[in-house]
Design an enzyme around this catalytic site. Structure first.
Site, short mmCIF file in Angstrom:
data_model
loop_
_atom_site.label_atom_id
_atom_site.label_comp_id
_atom_site.label_asym_id
_atom_site.label_seq_id
_atom_site.Cartn_x
_atom_site.Cartn_y
_atom_site.Cartn_z
N CYS A 2 0.78 -78.47 -13.20
CA CYS A 2 1.09 -79.50 -14.20
C CYS A 2 0.17 -80.69 -13.96
CB CYS A 2 2.54 -80.00 -14.18
SG CYS A 2 3.76 -78.72 -14.39
N ARG A 27 -4.78 -77.75 -15.11
CA ARG A 27 -3.66 -77.67 -14.17
C ARG A 27 -2.46 -76.93 -14.75
NH1 ARG A 27 -4.14 -81.26 -10.00
NH2 ARG A 27 -1.92 -81.13 -9.66
N TRP A 74 2.68 -76.37 -16.57
CA TRP A 74 2.59 -74.98 -16.09
C TRP A 74 4.02 -74.63 -15.67
CZ3 TRP A 74 3.43 -72.16 -11.57
CH2 TRP A 74 2.83 -70.91 -11.51
N ASN A 100 5.29 -83.68 -11.83
CA ASN A 100 4.54 -82.51 -11.36
C ASN A 100 5.11 -82.14 -10.00
OD1 ASN A 100 2.62 -80.66 -10.49
ND2 ASN A 100 1.23 -82.25 -9.78
N GLY A 101 5.53 -80.89 -9.85
CA GLY A 101 6.11 -80.45 -8.58
C GLY A 101 7.34 -79.60 -8.84
N GLU A 487 -14.07 -61.10 -3.49
CA GLU A 487 -14.21 -62.27 -4.36
C GLU A 487 -14.64 -61.85 -5.77
OE1 GLU A 487 -13.24 -65.11 -4.49
OE2 GLU A 487 -14.53 -66.16 -5.89
N LYS A 491 -12.54 -62.60 -9.16
CA LYS A 491 -13.15 -63.32 -10.29
C LYS A 491 -12.95 -62.52 -11.57
CE LYS A 491 -13.58 -66.29 -9.10
NZ LYS A 491 -13.38 -67.23 -8.07
N GLU A 494 -9.18 -62.32 -12.75
CA GLU A 494 -8.52 -63.56 -13.18
C GLU A 494 -9.01 -64.07 -14.53
OE1 GLU A 494 -9.02 -67.14 -10.75
OE2 GLU A 494 -10.95 -66.40 -10.05
N HIS A 510 -10.75 -42.35 1.92
CA HIS A 510 -9.41 -42.26 2.51
C HIS A 510 -8.33 -42.48 1.46
CE1 HIS A 510 -11.10 -41.90 6.49
NE2 HIS A 510 -11.96 -42.87 6.15
N LYS A 606 -5.34 -74.65 -11.90
CA LYS A 606 -6.37 -74.96 -10.91
C LYS A 606 -5.78 -75.34 -9.56
CE LYS A 606 -10.69 -75.67 -9.79
NZ LYS A 606 -11.44 -74.42 -9.54
C1 F6R Z 1 -9.71 -68.33 -7.85
C2 F6R Z 1 -9.22 -69.60 -7.39
C3 F6R Z 1 -8.01 -69.63 -6.53
C4 F6R Z 1 -8.12 -70.77 -5.50
C5 F6R Z 1 -6.81 -70.89 -4.73
C6 F6R Z 1 -6.88 -71.97 -3.67
O1 F6R Z 1 -10.87 -68.48 -8.60
O2 F6R Z 1 -9.76 -70.63 -7.72
O3 F6R Z 1 -7.80 -68.40 -5.91
O4 F6R Z 1 -9.18 -70.51 -4.65
O5 F6R Z 1 -5.78 -71.19 -5.62
O6 F6R Z 1 -7.15 -73.22 -4.23
P1 F6R Z 1 -7.67 -74.40 -3.33
O7 F6R Z 1 -9.01 -74.04 -2.84
O8 F6R Z 1 -7.68 -75.59 -4.23
O9 F6R Z 1 -6.69 -74.53 -2.20
#
Ligand code: F6R
Length: 611
Positions: A2, A27, A74, A100-101, A487, A491, A494, A510, A606
């Site tokens: 949020c 967010r 969110w 937010n929280g 990774e 990517k 997501e 396996h 984010k």
């Molecule tokens: C994926 C992504 C998330 C963050 C994760 C940690 O692209 O961005 O997996 O890496 O939520 O976020 P931070 O680095 O802000 O703790």
């Protein structure tokens, strides 16, 4: 998650709030709302959907007032709906709150308030807050401004969980109270106007002077003053920080999306993260890390703890630390680490990686490590973020604001900074001098090599156009290439919603190879000369079973594959910084081909400030 924003000044609040919310949408974006104080009291407009829908709401043009609060949601408690959107008002309509929280004990608080005849309209945890504030306000006799502050403070003392809260009251039409605990909140100071936000970039175009609230601190704000208080309403002094980020760095700069901009910003992000921290034939410089030799020599284990992409950066860094420092490293997801009573003592060093510096599980894991006697180092991209206030040392990546939900430049910058920390440790431990010198040279060459990798964009885009309709994609690699496979797979899933899995190449036979059938795409990363033959054999095994192949490599391959993306050679230890980029671009163009919102993928946010 949020985003919250606030304005108190002489201008109309509505456009400023909408502007801030649009920047905070990364967010959370399932509903949005704003409230202002008008002559007749608090007026609130909110709806399900994005900020753009709020801006098109037929009632919004009638919203006036020069003090206001806004929220982009969110959902945690209660599905996305107009009723569950913020701001929430108390039963009397005199207090409005954005939050937010998560309020963990909201069910008990609801019961308590219901027993005092309060009603609830929404399914949210937040709605208890304005009602609690009203409850405490009504039980006080005072008439001063402290009555408002005290009511907010008393309400907060009842809350368990995390919160960044802004409160408006029609009894105080020229003021606002804000408070935070374990959720981000910054205050921007202007001239005869002040701003509030969940993060700095959202209000960076209005001011560069920011106050950062610590946990349990409150601010009582008017247009031209900000007073700070601790939880017992004792005044405290704070210095504003001047932020040097330029507002333009949080804009798209002609790119269609933040993600593409951020992918292309990687040479700059790496250059700035290196800064003057390393140079060939001289000692590394990490002024924020005063770790002495005797302490380092006593360390017998390093934990690297993080979430998601940041954890993948940690997995790559494990190899770097073990190679240069000869100390065993364990990498763990913060959400697991904190619940399994890890063995930590004074000889354990714990490193936490977080772009935002706000990830709830990572912060909680750090607190746990600290309570067990470990020294803690945070690697973050956001100056003054919550983790920097908890860690013994904080080192910053200088990637600039990362707005797209999918992390790109933060990940590569994290690996660079972790490599520099490993070099610093090796220097202090007086081991592997030659290896460190070699690595320094290779790190300094990274920005220009990334520019080379980016030249493959069109080729990768073409491949994306061929495979964007697929249902499953597999990523494979050995050693450090496997960490990049993880990774790349994250990517892709997501932002394109394609199911994908990452496996160590040698593990295929396996079990997972049973999933390979005609035309399935297998992405393979191949950067280690010593493992190339074995890895090529694994690729052949999937080709034989009909797979299409997308190879990212810096090796000479004597075989035909569907697509081969050649990247420059570099030190294997930092090869992920180059080999991940084609995978970022591939995920980006697949998502674009599918017509998806690359920067704001569904269900994600984010900053994950809930556990
Ligand atoms: C994926 C992504 C998330 C963050 C994760 C940690 O692209 O961005 O997996 O890496 O939520 O976020 P931070 O680095 O802000 O703790």
């Amino acid at each position: 998650m949020c985003g919250i924003v606030g304005y108190i000044g002489e201008k109309q609040a509505k456009p400023i709030l909408i502007n801030g919310l649009l920047r905070l949408e990364y967010r959370g974006y399932d509903s949005a709302g704003i409230a202002t104080i008008e002559k007749t009291g608090i007026k609130c407009i909110k709806n399900k959907g994005r900020v753009a829908e709020l801006n098109n709401n037929s009632n919004i043009n009638s919203l006036e007032g020069t003090i206001g609060i806004g929220h982009t949601r969110w959902a945690t408690h209660g599905k996305p709906s107009s009723t569950n959107s913020h701001p929430h008002l108390d039963n009397s309509g005199n207090f409005a709150v954005v939050h937010n929280g998560i309020i963990e004990n909201y069910a008990d608080l609801r019961d308590f308030l219901k027993s005092h005849n309060y009603n609830f309209l929404s399914e949210t945890d937040t709605e208890v807050i304005p009602n609690l504030i009203h409850f405490y306000y009504e039980s006080s006799k005072s008439n001063s401004k402290n009555r408002f502050l005290q009511a907010v403070s008393n309400a907060c003392k009842m809350l368990k969980g995390s919160y960044a809260i802004e409160v408006l009251s029609s009894y105080y039409p020229d003021n606002m109270v804000v408070v935070r605990k374990d959720s981000p909140l910054v205050i921007g100071k202007g001239f005869n106007e002040n701003y509030i936000s969940s993060d700095i970039p959202a209000i960076l175009s209005f001011t560069k002077d920011f106050y950062l609230l610590n946990d349990n601190e409150l601010a009582f704000m008017s247009r031209n003053s900000i007073e700070f208080y601790d939880e017992n309403i004792k005044p405290i002094q704070k210095q504003a920080k001047n932020i040097t980020w330029d507002a333009g760095s949080a804009e798209k700069d002609g790119y269609p999306d933040f993600m593409l901009k951020e992918i292309n910003e990687q040479p700059k992000a790496i250059r700035e993260t290196i800064g003057s921290r390393i140079a060939v034939n001289s000692k590394s410089v990490l002024p924020d890390l005063e770790i002495n030799k005797t302490y380092l020599k006593s360390i017998n284990k390093i934990f690297i703890v993080a979430c998601g992409t940041a954890m993948h950066a940690g997995l790559s860094a494990k190899t770097i630390f073990e190679n240069l420092c000869e100390i065993p490293v364990e990498v763990e997801a913060a959400s697991e680490f904190r619940y399994r009573n890890p063995i930590i003592n004074k000889k354990t060093l714990c490193l936490f990686i977080t772009q935002s510096g706000e990830t709830a599980d990572t912060i909680a894991a750090l607190k746990l490590a600290k309570s067990k006697g470990s020294k803690t180092i945070a690697v973050s991209n956001v100056v003054g973020s919550s983790i920097s206030r908890e860690a013994d040392f904080t080192l910053y990546t200088h990637a600039g604001p990362e707005i797209a939900v999918a992390s790109t430049k933060a990940y590569t910058s994290q690996i660079v900074l972790l490599a520099i920390i490993a070099i610093n440790f090796a220097e202090n431990l007086e081991i592997n001098k030659e290896k460190s010198e070699e690595l320094k040279k290779d790190i300094l060459l990274l920005p220009s090599k990334i520019e080379e990798v980016l030249k493959n964009t069109d080729k990768i885009k073409n491949f994306a156009q061929k495979i964007y309709k697929e249902k499953d994609v597999f990523f494979i690699g050995r050693g450090i290439d496997y960490t990049v496979a993880l990774e790349g797979s994250l990517k892709l899933k997501e932002i394109s919603y394609i199911h994908s899995e990452a496996y160590p190449s040698g593990e295929l036979k396996h079990g997972p190879i049973a999933l390979i059938e005609n035309n399935v795409t297998v992405v393979s990363i191949l950067t280690n000369r010593l493992l190339v033959e074995k890895s090529v054999s694994n690729i052949q095994e999937v080709v034989t079973r009909g797979a299409k192949t997308f190879i990212v490599t810096n090796q000479e391959l004597n075989h035909d594959f569907d697509e081969v993306i050649r990247i420059p050679k570099t030190n294997t230890l930092i090869s992920p910084i180059l080999s991940v980029i084609p995978l970022q671009i591939l995920a980006y163009y697949i998502s674009k081909e599918k017509g998806l919102d690359v920067d704001k993928p569904r269900n994600l946010a984010k900053s994950v400030t809930v556990e």
